[in-house]
Design an enzyme around this catalytic site. Structure first.
Site, PDB file in Angstrom:
ATOM      1  N   SER A 130       1.386  -1.415  -0.051  1.00  0.00           N
ATOM      2  CA  SER A 130      -0.019   0.030  -0.224  1.00  0.00           C
ATOM      3  C   SER A 130       0.880   1.262  -0.059  1.00  0.00           C
ATOM      4  O   SER A 130       0.724   2.314  -0.427  1.00  0.00           O
ATOM      5  CB  SER A 130      -0.802   0.025   1.701  1.00  0.00           C
ATOM      6  N   CYS A 247       1.404   0.821  13.473  1.00  0.00           N
ATOM      7  CA  CYS A 247       0.664   0.475  14.274  1.00  0.00           C
ATOM      8  C   CYS A 247      -0.290  -0.137  15.147  1.00  0.00           C
ATOM      9  O   CYS A 247      -0.949  -1.224  15.773  1.00  0.00           O
ATOM     10  CB  CYS A 247      -0.711   0.135  13.264  1.00  0.00           C
TER      11      CYS A 247
END
Length: 479
Positions: A130, A247
């Site tokens: 991504s 994250c």
């Protein structure tokens, strides 16, 4: 939106209460974690503009809400999700958008903030792709990207996503990220280290993400992160930008890792504040200038982003002991390169001076010029794009080259109907009502190249790679 039950260890909740700023509500944090994650996409501007994408998808009734930190990013709501997954839409199959969590668009936004225009970039932990594809779009396929992935099983997925998005300026490697500081010192203008972490921010996507969580594991992971950021910092040129992201939500894997780097190299590390990255960024701003994104702030995954500048050189590490081996490619001579370029242009394939022709046996490849300085320093899993294989009658052009290089305005382009395009993606030959004249046909759908076909009578022989062939319901149900 429906609730789902997230598993929270007691020690984690205690840690979060201590880490959360007084301006935020702990009850809001718990409530946000129990809500399923909003879906989001990023328009691939290598293939289309945001305006054209919005016009193309307008008939589908999708509700697209702009993401503040990414001009080409949108939260998406659609009624047809159960009937047709996003990944089976025509626009996804042709690389017009990438399904990407909104907060994971933040690191690349930080990397290119304030007009930063790096020419050689490394993505240390790149799969599934991504951020690599987002970086490539920001660079407009110019310069060069080294996309590394430690997990062998994920390199294949990384390449598939790069290929689908039409990216030509990437080299793939498969290393432990801790080798780069010694192997390629001061070689990169910018580096993204989206570090392996405890994943505390992903509970909205995976309610069981914290089943194996412990404070001890946080400490072990942070030790690895310190080694990774140290290696990345060595690989960064003086004046270059390093973005560190995770994250996860604890300070040990986030702020503490960046502060450790500054303590280790006090004269070489400068923190670049991110408070002006986008309107509202100050809501997640730490005193150091980092973004510590708790999920309730922007209704997204928990995330952390720091931007650093290397202000001066640091002592070089000892050279690595591994052997790279002989490089199996050789540059194509100018005269032959001109002939190849002319043949490629006849089927709609064109490239600029950012790419150079190389050959291995009967294979022709295009490598980004900016990566050539790394040849002999690291071993590549895959480099650039495979253009063609030579044979007695000419060239067998490769699918990934068509997706990256073809112009839909080529004289031999042939636009398929939705039903014909579905047949193409299923790996079947296509029988158009009016067959094209040319023998080599650039197949398009929605004015996007989706492959190259041989015309045999009234039939278009399918060349779609077997590993990409799709089953199940496809996009004729979009609208």
């Amino acid at each position: 939106m429906a609730q789902h039950t997230v598993y929270f260890p007691d020690a984690f909740l205690t840690q979060m209460r201590e880490a959360m700023p007084s301006t935020l509500s702990f009850d809001d944090f718990l409530a946000a974690c129990q809500r399923p994650l909003r879906r989001s996409i990023r328009v691939n501007t290598l293939k289309t503009s945001v305006a054209d994408f919005l016009q193309l998808t307008a008939p589908y009734g999708w509700t697209l809400t702009p993401i503040p930190w990414c001009e080409e990013g949108f939260w998406i709501e659609r009624d047809s999700e159960d009937a047709l997954p996003l990944g089976s839409t025509a626009e996804h199959l042709s690389g017009l958008f990438y399904i990407q969590e909104a907060s994971s668009m933040l690191p690349v936004a930080a990397l290119f903030a304030d007009g930063n225009a790096p020419q050689r970039v490394m993505d240390v932990a790149a799969a599934p792709g991504s951020k690599t594809t987002q970086i490539a779009a920001r660079m407009n396929n110019e310069g060069a990207i080294l996309a590394n992935e430690f997990s062998a099983s994920r390199v294949k997925v990384l390449h598939a996503n790069i290929s689908r998005c039409g990216i030509s300026n990437v080299a793939l490697t498969h290393f432990d990220g801790r080798v780069f500081g010694a192997a390629v010192p001061e070689m990169f203008d910018a580096i993204l280290l989206d570090a392996p972490c405890s994943g505390e921010g992903v509970v909205r996507k995976d309610p069981d993400a914290l089943k194996n969580w412990s404070p001890e594991s946080n400490q072990e992971i942070a030790a690895t992160q310190r080694e990774l950021i140290d290696s990345a910092f060595h690989a960064l040129r003086p004046g270059g930008t390093l973005v560190y992201s995770t994250c996860t939500l604890n300070r040990e894997e986030n702020e503490a890792v960046c502060l450790w780097l500054k303590e280790t190299y006090p004269d070489a590390v400068e923190f670049l504040p991110l408070g002006d990255l986008f309107p509202g960024a100050n809501k997640a701003l730490t005193e150091e200038g980092f973004l510590h994104v708790f999920p309730q702030i922007y209704d997204c995954e928990g995330f952390f982003v720091a931007r650093l500048r290397k202000t001066q050189a640091i002592p070089v590490l000892p050279a690595p002991k591994y052997k790279v081996g002989n490089f199996p490619f050789s540059p194509v001579k100018d005269r032959e390169a001109g002939q190849i370029r002319q043949a490629a242009a006849s089927v709609g394939l064109n490239w600029d001076e950012n790419l150079r022709l190389w050959q291995r046996d009967k294979e022709l490849w295009l490598f980004p010029v900016g990566i050539e300085a790394l040849i002999g320093k690291v071993r590549f899993s895959r480099l650039g794009i495979k253009l063609a294989e030579t044979h007695n009658k000419g060239y067998r052009w490769q699918h990934e080259a068509v997706i990256a290089l073809a112009s839909p305005d080529n004289v031999n382009a042939f636009e398929l109907t939705p039903q014909e395009a579905e047949e193409w993606y299923r790996g079947r030959d296509v029988y158009p009502q009016a067959a094209p004249v040319a023998d080599d046909v650039l197949v398009t759908f929605q004015h996007q190249p989706i492959g190259l076909a041989k015309r045999i009578g009234s039939r278009l022989k399918n060349s779609y790679p077997r590993e990409l062939v799709r089953d199940g319901k496809l996009f004729t149900g979009n609208a």
